[in-house]
Design an enzyme around this catalytic site. Structure first.
Site: not given
Lengths: 574, 275, 229
Positions: C136-137
Site C-alpha cells: 500500500p502506498h
C-alpha cells in the site's frame, strides 16, 4: 622586462580590465591621428603627382599616362605586396565580421601607394576607399600591438576608418556615420564613443596640416517649395546613374576577367581607354574634386549636351579604371557623376520650364552627389552627413534628405546589395553582429558536442544491449568496430523498440545487424548553418559527430537552441 | 589520439620529401593528415592575435593537374588516408583563409623563398611567424625524408620548455618510442631542474616515459648536441624572443636548428595544451 | 579571483571552448593570461545576470552536482526506518490499514490523512501484487510530511482478502512512503524484484523477525546491484 611586457598589455591593467572604455578612447586618439595622417599623405601625394603630370597633358601621347599608372599600381599590388586588387572595403568588413578585425600590416600602406599611382596618373577613381582600408589596417595593427581582444579590436578598426574619412573630407560626422553604418553595422555606445573621438582626432590633424577648409564651399541657396518637388525627379535620375555605374562596373569586371593577359596588362588597357576619353573630356580624369567645385559654384560653362555626355563618360571611365584592375574607390567618382547628373537634370528643367525661378544649378549638383552616394553605398545617413559637411550648407537639408532616401530606396529595389557589401552578400559572408548568420558562424560543432552517448560494439548481442539501454540517458547509440574503434552506424531506440520486448530476438540478433549504417554524419569543422540545413532537409533532430573516423559525440537541435540563445544574449547584450 | 596535422603540398621532389615526413609522423603518432593543395600563391592564417599571410612561391603551383595524383600516390604507399582541405572562406577572391585549429603543422624550413635557401641555420620569416603565433607545434622537416626512432626533448627549465616536455610525453605515449631529455646546464645546479619538474608534478611521467636524462654540465652547447641521436625527433619550445634579442644574444633554438639536421618539432610561445 | 578556464566554464555551465572564445572576443569581462582566468566575482555575477546566464561559484556548483547524482536510497535504510511489525489486527482492508498506519513511526504526521490517502489509492486498484504480498502506498509522494523514504513492514495476524491480482489472500504489507516519485519508483521496483523471487516469499511466510528479514533483503539487493553492473 616585466614592465615592458605589461606596457604592451594595457588590457590587463587593473583600471582597464573592468572597464575598457577609457582605454579604447586613448587608443582611438592614436589611431585617429595615424589614419588621419595616412589620409593626408595620400591627398598630398595625389595633388603633387597630378600637378607634376599636368605638364605632360598637352602631348599627344598623354593618354598613355593613366595606362602606365594603372599598370604600375596593379604590378605593385600583385608582385610586391601580393594583395588582391579591388578597393578593400569588403575585406575590412569581412575581417571585422569573421576574424575580429584582424588585418595584415601591409594593408595599411599598400592601397595608399597603388591608388596614388592609379589616380595620380589620371585614372578615374577615388582615394577614399583605399584610405578607409589603410586606416582600418592601421587601427587593427595598433590593436594587435596592444593585445586587445576581438571586440575592442573591432571598435579600433572602426576608429581607423572613421579617422581616415574624417580627415580626408574634413568631415567628422560623416566619418563616424560611415564607420558605424558601413564598416561595423552596430550602433552601440561602446563603439560610438571611441569612433567619435577618432573622428575628432582625424579631423583635427587634417585641420592642423591643411587648414580648416570646407571642401566645396559656395554661396547660399534659396530653395523654394517647387525645388523640393523637383528633387523627386533628381532622386530618380541619380538612382538611375548609380545603377548604371554598378552595372558597368560589374560587366567591365566580367570582361576583363576573360581577357587572356596578365593583370598589369589589363590595367594598362583600361587606363589607356580612360586616357583616350580624357583627351576629349578632361573632366573624367583623376578624382575630379576641382570640377565638382566649379559645378557647385554654378560656374560650369558647358551646355546640357556636353554635361550629359560627361556624366556618361565619367561612368564609363570609372568602370574602365576599376573594372580593369586599377586601384581605388568609388566615392569621388560618385561625387563627380552625382554633380554632373544634378547639373544635367537642372539644365533639363530650365529647358522645359524656363519661366520657373529654379534655384541655382549648384544646389542641384550638390543634391545629385548625395543621391549618387546614397544610392551606391545604400547608406543614406552617410550620404546626408557627408554632403552637408563637405559643402557646409545646412539650408539644403530637406531636399537632401528626400533625394538620399528616395535614391537609396530605388537602388535597393533593383540592386539589393550595396556596392561595398555585394561581394560579401553573394558569398554569404556578411555577418552583422546579432544576426542569425553571425551567431551560427561563431558557434562551432565542438562547442555543441554532447558526450553522454554510450558507444556499443557491433558484435554485442541484443540481450546485452538491453542492459546497456538501462543505463543510458539517450536514445542514440553509436556502433563501433571492435578492433579499430571506427564508427560504423547508429542505433536509434525508435527503430528497434519493437524487438526490445521480444525475448526471442535477444540471442538471435547482434547490433551490427540492426544498426543504421546510412546515417548523416557531421565533421568537426562543418559549418553550423550547413549542418542545420541538412538536419532540416532530412528531418533530423540529432546527428553523430565524427572525427578521424571515430564517433566523438552527438549534436542536437535542443543543445543548439540552448547554446544559440546564450550566444545571442551575449552578443547583443552590452 | 584525435589529432590533426596540416600539410601544404608542394608538387616537387622537395615537397615529396616533406609529405613523406608528414605521413611518417602521422602514422607514428596516429594523427590524421590534412593536406592542402594550393590553388593560389597566397593564403591567410588567422591566429588569435595575428594574421599571417603566407606567400608561397610558384613552385607550389607546379603542374596542378598532377598534384592530387602525386599526393594520393604517396598516401597509398604510406597506407594512410588523408583529408584534402578545400578552403571555404576567402578574404579576397584569390586569398583563401585556412583554419588554424590543427594540432600540428608541417613546414619545410622555408615556405616562401627559394628552395636554394633550404639549409641549416635558416628558417624562413613566415615559418617563424607561424611558430610565434600558432597554438599548435610546428614540425620543421629535415630536407630529406628521414625516419625517426626516438624522441629527444630539449629542456631548459622555462615555462615553454615544460610545454615541450609535456608534448614529448604525449608523442612518446602515442608513438611508443623512447624519449630522452637533454638539458644544457646554465649556471644552476642539477637539483634546480629536478625542482622544476617536481613543482609541475611531472615526476611520475618523467619516470614513465623518459629513458634517459642527459644533463650537460660542461662543454659548449653546440658540441654537446652531437650526443643527440641522428634519428631522433627533436622537440623543443621556442621562446617568443624579439628579433633584436635573437640577433644580439641568439636563442637556444637558433643554435639547435643551425647545428642538427634532425626533424624539429617546435612549440611556440602561444602553444597551449588545452586541446 | 583566479580560476582555471575549466573551472570558470563549470561555473557558467558552458563548454570550455565557448568561454575561451568569449574571452578572446571580449564578450565576457574576464582576462586570461595563459591558462589562468583573472576576474572579479561581483562583476562576473552581474554580467551573468545581465545576460541571463547562470553563474554558480564552484562550491555551490558541486552542491548542485551532488544533488543531481544523489544516490537513491536502497531498501535497507528505508525498511530500518519504517520498522517491522508483527500481528497486525484486522478483518478487511480498511481495518488492517487502519491498524497498520498506527504503527508507522514517522510522526507527528497526521495519521488520519495518511490512512485516507492509502484507502484512496486502494480504491483505484488493489496494491496486492500477488503471492500474498501488498504494497500500500499513497498516490503522491509526501515530501512535506517526511524527510526520508520509509517502508513499514506489517505481518498480518491473519491473511485477508486484498482483491489482489492473483486473488490470493495477503499476509504481509509493505507500506511504502517516499519523498519523490523517482524514489518511489526506485524502491517499488526493488521491492518487486525481491517479491518476484519465490524463495523470498517462502521466507516471508516464516514471519521472520526484523534482523533476519533485513539480512535477507540485503542479499537480494546485492544480487540486484550485481546484475546492474
Amino acid at each position: 622586462m616585466r614592465i615592458l611586457r605589461l606596457w604592451r598589455h594595457p588590457g590587463s591593467w587593473t583600471i582597464f580590465r573592468l572597464d575598457d572604455r577609457l582605454l579604447l578612447i586613448l587608443i582611438a586618439v592614436i589611431v585617429g591621428t595615424c589614419s588621419g595622417l595616412a589620409a593626408i599623405a595620400l591627398n598630398r601625394s595625389l595633388i603633387a603627382m597630378f600637378e607634376w603630370l599636368h605638364n605632360f597633358r598637352h602631348y599627344w601621347w598623354s593618354f598613355i599616362i593613366p595606362a602606365v599608372g594603372a599598370a604600375l599600381s596593379a604590378l605593385f599590388l600583385d608582385k610586391i605586396v601580393k594583395e588582391g586588387a579591388g578597393h578593400g572595403v569588403p575585406e575590412v568588413v569581412y575581417s571585422v565580421s569573421r576574424y575580429g578585425g584582424l588585418m595584415r600590416f601591409r594593408s595599411s600602406f599598400s592601397r595608399l601607394i597603388s591608388s596614388c599611382l592609379t589616380i595620380g596618373s589620371g585614372g578615374s577613381a577615388g582615394p577614399e576607399a583605399p584610405v578607409v582600408m589603410s586606416g582600418a589596417a592601421i587601427g587593427s595593427n595598433i590593436a594587435k600591438f596592444f593585445f586587445l581582444n576581438d571586440r575592442q579590436r573591432i571598435t579600433i578598426v572602426g576608429c581607423g576608418a572613421a579617422g581616415a574619412i574624417s580627415s580626408i573630407f574634413n568631415a567628422p560626422i560623416a566619418g563616424m556615420v560611415f564607420s558605424i553604418e558601413v564598416i561595423l553595422g552596430e550602433w552601440k555606445s561602446v563603439n560610438i564613443v571611441p569612433i567619435a573621438i577618432a573622428s575628432v582626432a582625424g579631423t583635427e590633424i587634417s585641420r592642423i596640416l591643411q587648414g580648416n577648409q570646407i571642401a566645396f564651399s559656395h554661396r547660399l541657396f534659396n530653395i523654394h517649395h517647387l525645388d523640393i518637388v523637383a528633387c523627386i525627379g533628381l532622386a530618380i535620375v541619380s538612382a538611375a546613374a548609380s545603377l548604371l555605374l554598378t552595372r558597368f562596373l560589374r560587366s567591365m569586371h566580367g570582361v576583363s576577367k576573360k581577357a587572356p593577359f596578365p593583370i598589369w596588362m589589363r590595367a594598362a588597357a583600361g587606363g589607356c581607354m580612360v586616357g583616350i576619353i580624357g583627351i576629349f573630356l578632361p573632366i573624367v580624369l583623376g578624382e575630379g574634386y576641382h570640377s565638382i567645385r566649379t559645378m557647385i559654384e554654378g560656374a560650369f560653362a558647358q551646355g546640357l549636351g556636353i554635361v550629359a555626355v560627361a556624366a556618361f563618360a565619367k561612368i564609363l571611365a570609372t568602370s574602365l579604371t576599376l573594372g580593369w584592375g586599377g586601384s581605388g574607390g568609388i566615392f569621388a567618382p560618385c561625387l563627380v557623376i552625382g554633380s554632373l547628373a544634378g547639373l544635367t537634370y537642372h539644365r533639363g528643367l530650365v529647358l522645359l520650364w524656363p519661366s520657373v525661378p529654379w534655384v541655382n544649378e549648384g544646389c542641384f549638383a550638390l543634391l545629385g552627389m548625395a543621391g549618387l552616394i546614397s544610392g551606391m553605398l545604400q547608406a543614406p545617413l552617410t550620404g546626408i552627413f557627408l554632403i552637408i559637411e563637405i559643402t557646409g550648407s545646412y539650408e539644403v537639408i530637406l531636399p537632401l534628405i528626400i533625394v538620399s532616401v528616395i535614391s537609396t530606396t530605388l537602388c535597393h529595389y533593383i540592386e539589393p546589395a550595396s556596392f561595398y557589401l555585394k561581394e560579401l552578400i553573394e558569398k554569404g559572408q556578411l555577418l552583422r553582429p546579432g544576426t542569425d548568420a553571425r551567431v551560427l558562424s561563431d558557434l562551432n560543432v565542438r562547442e555543441l558536442l554532447e558526450k553522454d552517448c554510450i558507444s556499443v560494439k557491433q558484435n554485442v548481442l541484443l540481450r546485452d544491449f538491453v542492459n546497456i539501454i538501462k543505463k543510458s540517458h539517450r536514445n542514440y547509440f553509436p556502433v563501433e568496430d571492435e578492433n579499430t574503434g571506427n564508427f560504423l552506424g547508429m542505433i536509434h531506440l525508435d527503430d528497434i523498440r519493437s524487438y526490445l520486448f521480444n525475448p526471442l530476438m535477444y540471442d538471435a540478433v547482434v547490433l551490427g545487424q540492426i544498426m543504421d549504417t546510412d546515417v548523416e554524419v557531421v565533421y568537426l569543422d562543418d559549418d553550423l548553418s550547413k549542418v542545420l540545413r541538412r538536419m532540416d532537409a532530412n528531418r533530423l533532430f540529432s546527428m553523430p559527430v565524427i572525427a578521424n573516423k571515430k564517433f566523438i559525440g552527438m549534436i542536437s537541435k535542443a543543445t543548439l537552441l540552448d547554446k544559440y540563445r546564450k550566444e545571442l544574449m551575449v552578443q547583443t547584450g552590452f | 589520439m584525435d589529432a590533426q596535422l596540416f600539410h601544404i603540398f608542394r608538387n616537387t621532389p622537395l615537397g615529396r620529401e616533406t609529405l613523406l615526413q608528414s605521413i611518417y609522423f602521422c602514422k607514428k603518432i596516429g594523427a590524421s593528415l590534412i593536406i592542402y593543395i594550393p590553388e593560389f600563391t597566397k593564403f591567410l592564417m588567422y591566429f588569435e592575435n595575428d594574421v599571417v599571410q603566407i606567400d608561397l612561391d610558384s613552385s607550389y603551383l607546379t603542374s596542378p593537374e598532377t598534384a592530387l595524383k602525386h599526393a594520393k600516390e604517396l598516401l597509398d604507399q604510406g597506407k594512410i588516408k588523408a583529408r584534402f582541405l578545400d578552403p571555404k572562406n576567402f578574404t579576397a577572391s584569390t586569398l583563401p583563409d585556412i583554419a588554424t585549429n590543427f594540432d600540428f603543422m608541417c613546414c619545410p624550413r622555408s615556405i616562401s623563398d627559394l628552395s636554394s635557401k633550404i639549409g641549416l641555420g635558416y628558417i624562413g620569416p613566415r615559418v617563424r611567424r607561424i611558430v610565434n603565433s600558432a597554438r599548435f607545434p610546428v614540425l620543421i622537416t629535415s630536407p630529406v625524408f628521414k625516419k625517426w626512432r626516438s624522441i629527444a626533448v630539449f629542456f631548459g627549465g622555462s615555462a615553454n620548455a615544460i610545454n615541450a616536455l609535456k608534448l614529448g610525453f604525449r608523442l612518446s605515449r602515442a608513438s611508443e618510442m623512447p624519449l630522452s631529455v637533454y638539458t644544457h646546464m646554465e649556471n644552476v645546479s642539477r637539483e634546480s631542474y629536478e625542482e622544476i619538474i617536481k613543482n609541475e608534478n611531472l615526476e611520475e611521467e618523467m619516470d614513465r616515459y623518459v629513458t634517459e636524462w642527459h644533463i650537460f654540465e660542461s662543454g659548449k652547447f653546440e658540441e654537446n648536441i652531437y650526443d643527440v641521436p641522428h634519428d631522433a625527433l627533436v622537440v623543443m619550445g621556442a621562446y617568443g624572443h624579439s628579433l633584436i634579442r635573437n640577433i644580439f644574444f641568439g636563442g637556444k633554438m637558433e643554435k639547435i636548428q643551425s647545428t642538427i639536421t634532425n626533424n624539429l618539432l617546435i612549440a611556440g610561445p602561444n602553444y597551449t595544451l588545452t586541446r | 579571483m583566479k580560476l582555471s578556464l575549466k573551472d570558470i566554464a563549470r561555473c557558467l555551465d558552458l563548454p570550455a571552448s565557448t568561454v575561451d572564445r568569449w574571452i578572446r572576443q571580449g564578450r565576457i569581462p574576464i582576462h586570461r593570461s595563459e591558462n589562468v582566468c583573472i576576474f572579479k566575482k561581483s562583476i562576473i555575477e552581474k554580467w551573468a545576470f545581465n545576460h541571463g546566464l547562470p553563474f554558480s561559484p564552484l562550491d555551490k556548483e558541486k552542491e548542485i552536482y551532488k544533488k543531481q547524482t544523489l544516490k537513491l536510497e536502497n531498501l535497507i535504510p528505508a525498511m530500518q526506518f519504517g520498522g517491522v511489525f508483527h500481528g497486525i489486527k484486522g478483518d478487511d482492508v480498511e481495518s488492517v490499514l487502519k491498524s497498520a498506519v498506527d504503527k508507522v513511526p514517522v510522526l507527528p504526521i497526521n495519521k488520519e490523512g495518511l490512512y485516507e490517502r492509502l484507502l484512496e489509492r486502494e480504491a483505484l486498484t488493489s496494491t496486492g501484487i500477488g503471492k500474498g504480498v501488498a504494497i500500500p502506498h499513497p498516490r503522491a509522494p509526501l515530501p512535506e510530511e517526511i524527510d526520508n523514504p520509509l517502508i513499514t513492514t506489517c505481518f498480518l495476524e491473519k491473511s485477508i482478502d486484498f482483491e489482489a491480482i492473483d486473488d490470493r489472500p495477503v499476509f504481509v504489507m509493505f507500506i511504502l512512503l517516499s519523498t519523490s516519485i523517482k524514489n518511489h519508483l526506485h524502491l517499488l521496483s526493488r521491492l518487486a524484484f525481491c517479491v518476484r523471487d519465490d524463495s523470498f516469499v517462502k521466507f516471508l511466510r516464516t514471519y521472520p523477525d526484523s534482523s533476519s528479514l533485513l539480512s535477507k533483503i540485503a542479499d537480494c539487493e546485492n544480487l540486484l546491484d550485481r546484475d546492474d553492473n
